[in-house]
Design an enzyme around this catalytic site. Sequence first.
Site, mmCIF file in Angstrom:
data_model
loop_
_atom_site.group_PDB
_atom_site.id
_atom_site.type_symbol
_atom_site.label_atom_id
_atom_site.label_comp_id
_atom_site.label_asym_id
_atom_site.label_seq_id
_atom_site.Cartn_x
_atom_site.Cartn_y
_atom_site.Cartn_z
ATOM 1 C CB SER A 114 96.084 88.943 42.644
ATOM 2 O OG SER A 114 95.379 88.197 43.614
ATOM 3 C CE1 TYR A 124 98.471 91.883 46.385
ATOM 4 C CE2 TYR A 124 96.521 90.497 46.187
ATOM 5 C CZ TYR A 124 97.865 90.719 45.934
ATOM 6 O OH TYR A 124 98.584 89.798 45.221
#
Length: 257
Positions: free
Chosen positions: A138, A151
Site C-alpha cells: 500500500s 495498517y
Amino acid sequence: MRLSGFEGKTALVTGAAGGIGRAITRSLRDAGARVVATDTEAALAADPPPDGVITRPLDVRDAAGAEALIAGIEASHGPLALGVHAAGVLAMAPLLDMAAEDWARVIEINTTGTFNVTRAMGRAMARHGAGAIVAVSSNAANVPRMNMGAYAASKAAVTMLIRCLGLELAARGVRCNVVAPGSTLTPMQTGMWANDGGAGERAVIEGSLDHFRTGIPLKKLATPQDIADAVMFLLSDQAGHVTMADLFVDGGATLRA
C-alpha cells in the site's frame, strides 16, 4: 507491448476473493496461466473467484498450511512459477484507542501472513531456480495516515520484507517485487464511505488538510484492474530485469516515484 511469460505456467494468488485479488486472478487466467486462487473458506463461499481457476482455502496465518498448499499445488500442477500475495485486512482507529486484539489481527494477517506465504513461495521457486513473486502492499507504507497506524505499519513491514526476500533470492533466479496501490474501488475502500452520499470518495480525490492528506493528482481512484495490470507487468517476461521494486499505483497521491 504485449506481456508474455504466462502461458501454461502455474500461478498462486492469495486474497483471491477480494477486489484486487479477483482482478489479478482473472488477468492471469486470461493470459493462459494455470491459476490456483486461495482465500479463507468463508470468503471463497461468499465471493467465488472467476470460472476456470482452481480454488483452495487458506488462512495466511497458518504457516504449515501455506507450505502444504504449495506442496500440493506442485504435486498436482507442476512447478510454481508465479506467486501473488494480495491477502490483507484493514482496521481503522487512532493508535491510542486501538484494541490490542485489533492490532494483533492486522499484523498477523498482513505482515506475518505475508511472511508465511512468500517464504513458502520462495522456497519452492528457489528449488526450481526460477520464479516471480509480487506482493500487494500500500502507499500507506510510505506516508503516515490518520487512524490507519496499524495498517500502515503492517504494510511498511510487508514492503521491506519483500525487498529483502528479493535480495536473498536474486541469485536463485527468483524476482520479488511490490505493488503499492493507493485508494482503490474495492469493498475495503467503499465500506468506509457507507451512507455518506459520495462525500468520502470526493474527499479522497481532493485531499484533506484536517487529515494531513494530499489528494490524487489524476483526480480519480484506481480500479482493481489498474492494480492487476501493474502486477501482471512485474510477473511478466518484460520485467525480467526488475526485482526489489516498489511500484506505486496511486494516481500520484504519494508524490514520489
